[in-house]
Structure formats: C-alpha cells, structure tokens
Design an enzyme around this catalytic site. Sequence first.
Site, PDB file in Angstrom:
ATOM      1  N   ARG A   1     -36.830  73.975  65.194  1.00 21.53           N
ATOM      2  CA  ARG A   1     -35.990  74.552  66.472  1.00 21.53           C
ATOM      3  C   ARG A   1     -36.515  76.498  66.075  1.00 21.53           C
ATOM      4  O   ARG A   1     -35.839  77.238  65.682  1.00 21.53           O
ATOM      5  CB  ARG A   1     -34.686  74.599  67.250  1.00 21.53           C
ATOM      6  CG  ARG A   1     -33.875  74.767  67.772  1.00 21.53           C
ATOM      7  CD  ARG A   1     -32.467  74.290  67.700  1.00 21.53           C
ATOM      8  NE  ARG A   1     -31.718  74.473  68.402  1.00 21.53           N
ATOM      9  CZ  ARG A   1     -30.624  75.819  68.101  1.00 21.53           C
ATOM     10  NH1 ARG A   1     -31.276  76.669  67.503  1.00 21.53           N
ATOM     11  NH2 ARG A   1     -29.854  76.225  68.855  1.00 21.53           N
TER      12      ARG A   1
ATOM     13  N   SER B   1     -32.152  66.478  75.234  1.00 22.31           N
ATOM     14  CA  SER B   1     -30.643  66.394  74.734  1.00 22.31           C
ATOM     15  C   SER B   1     -29.523  66.031  76.341  1.00 22.31           C
ATOM     16  O   SER B   1     -29.803  66.058  76.996  1.00 22.31           O
ATOM     17  CB  SER B   1     -30.193  67.907  74.640  1.00 22.31           C
ATOM     18  OG  SER B   1     -31.129  68.033  73.082  1.00 22.31           O
TER      19      SER B   1
ATOM     20  N   LYS C   1     -24.058  76.598  66.958  1.00 28.23           N
ATOM     21  CA  LYS C   1     -25.173  77.317  68.668  1.00 28.23           C
ATOM     22  C   LYS C   1     -23.493  76.874  69.856  1.00 28.23           C
ATOM     23  O   LYS C   1     -22.653  76.155  69.922  1.00 28.23           O
ATOM     24  CB  LYS C   1     -25.209  75.502  69.024  1.00 28.23           C
ATOM     25  CG  LYS C   1     -26.292  75.678  70.547  1.00 28.23           C
ATOM     26  CD  LYS C   1     -26.507  74.530  71.022  1.00 28.23           C
ATOM     27  CE  LYS C   1     -27.425  73.990  72.136  1.00 28.23           C
ATOM     28  NZ  LYS C   1     -27.921  74.924  73.573  1.00 28.23           N
TER      29      LYS C   1
HETATM   30  N1  TZP Z   1     -27.710  71.159  70.257  1.00 32.54           N
HETATM   31  C1  TZP Z   1     -26.399  70.992  69.270  1.00 32.54           C
HETATM   32  S1  TZP Z   1     -25.312  71.797  68.614  1.00 32.54           S
HETATM   33  C2  TZP Z   1     -27.003  72.298  67.483  1.00 32.54           C
HETATM   34  C3  TZP Z   1     -27.939  71.970  68.224  1.00 32.54           C
HETATM   35  C4  TZP Z   1     -29.303  72.330  67.894  1.00 32.54           C
HETATM   36  C5  TZP Z   1     -26.753  72.788  66.428  1.00 32.54           C
HETATM   37  C6  TZP Z   1     -26.419  72.030  65.348  1.00 32.54           C
HETATM   38  O1  TZP Z   1     -26.121  72.771  63.832  1.00 32.54           O
HETATM   39  P1  TZP Z   1     -24.659  72.366  62.861  1.00 32.54           P
HETATM   40  O2  TZP Z   1     -25.008  73.448  62.347  1.00 32.54           O
HETATM   41  O3  TZP Z   1     -25.413  71.304  62.099  1.00 32.54           O
HETATM   42  O4  TZP Z   1     -23.470  72.211  63.228  1.00 32.54           O
END
Ligand code: TZP
Length: 208
Positions: A37, A106, A135
Amino acid sequence: MNPYRLYLVTDDQQDLQTLKHVVKEAVVGGVTMVQVREKSGDIRSFIARAQAIKTILKGTNVALIINDRVDVALAVDADGVHLGQSDMPAGLARQLIGPNKLLGLSIENEHQLLEANALSLDYIGLSAIFATPTKTDTKKEWGIAGLTNALTKTNFPVVAIGGINQSNLDDIIKTGVDGVALVSAICHADDPKSAAAALLKQIHAAMP
Ligand code: TZP
Ligand code: MG
C-alpha cells in the site's frame, strides 16, 4: 486453507529497508497475504517497493496484492489488486487483470456492500471496523455489530480492516469473518515475526 486469515498491509511511511525486514519476518511468522500500500503517488517508488516484496514472497504461498493501482499490479505481475471506492471500477479492473488474478474491493457502507454482490470480486475488505490513526479519512466505522450484519449480506469472503489488534481480535474472529488485515499491529511491532505468529495463533484459537 483460507488465504485471507492474516493479511498484512504494508506501511507506506516505512523506508524500503524496514519494509523488507517487516515483510520477511511477518512471512516467517505466518501472514497469509501481503498487500503493498503506497499513498505517495510516486509510481516509480511504488513499483520498486512492490518488486522488492515480490522477491521476498517468491517461493512462498503468500500472495502479493497491490493497493489501488491496476497498472502497478500488471507491471510487477502481482497476484492481485485491491481497489478502493474511488479507484478504477472493479469491472474494468477485472477485464484488465483477467480471471486468474485476485480482485478485492474496500466496502465502507451497506449500499456499497449490496452493489458489490453483482461484481466479479474475490473478496471484500470491510473498512474500517474501528477508527485508526493509520487511515484517518474513514467515515462511519462498522464496529462488531456492523461487521456481523455485513457478513449476512455478501456472497464474498470478508476481510476486516481498521484498528484491529490482539485486544479486539477475538471479538472480530468470532463473528465468522474470513480474515483480518492489519498495518500497525505487525509493521510497528518490535518483533514482526513474533507479532504475526501470536496473531495467527490467536486467530486459529478464536475461529468459530
Ligand atoms: N483501510 C481501512 S483502515 C486501514 C486501511 C488501509 C488502515 C488499517 O491500519 P491499522 O494500523 O491496522 O489500523
Ligand atoms: Mg485504496
């Protein structure tokens, strides 16, 4: 066995050396899928980092998934691509990648979930289960109740993402979800191998 159980999503804030270390260790620890990502918009860097991860995953059973970009997935011959709601439409992506690559999407709300049932997907990512500093532009969080309800409304394997760590993992797994995708719980662990191994053990113990 279900390949979505422990799905590592890489942290684009980590430099290449750290990224490679994390992925190598996490694979030894037992992650079952890896998504690269990148949010910088630098396509050359994206391709270079994806190629480095592809080299690490070669000879393992762990699939390489590229976030957002079908062109990058094709350029590095990844195993699949994961799209968000503002990326290329899933139908076009499927045409470009063909029937044999993995396609994930998603899903942020129930409307998108129902729409997705008509698409040619391999899995959906339910985003975000909990609020997360990784995020910050996520809208409404699904929570455990939302996740449980969503599982009754889709035909696809479901991967839960967002704010998942060892303290809430049991509750997530007990919903019957197919897998969990995580960034910080593995990428920011002092020892990504032990972290992945412990998470996988916990997943297997909690699976319904
Ligand atoms: N998409 C929705 S939440 C997220 C992504 C890429 C981030 C998730 O990161 P973490 O650190 O596991 O909460
Ligand atoms: Mg995306």
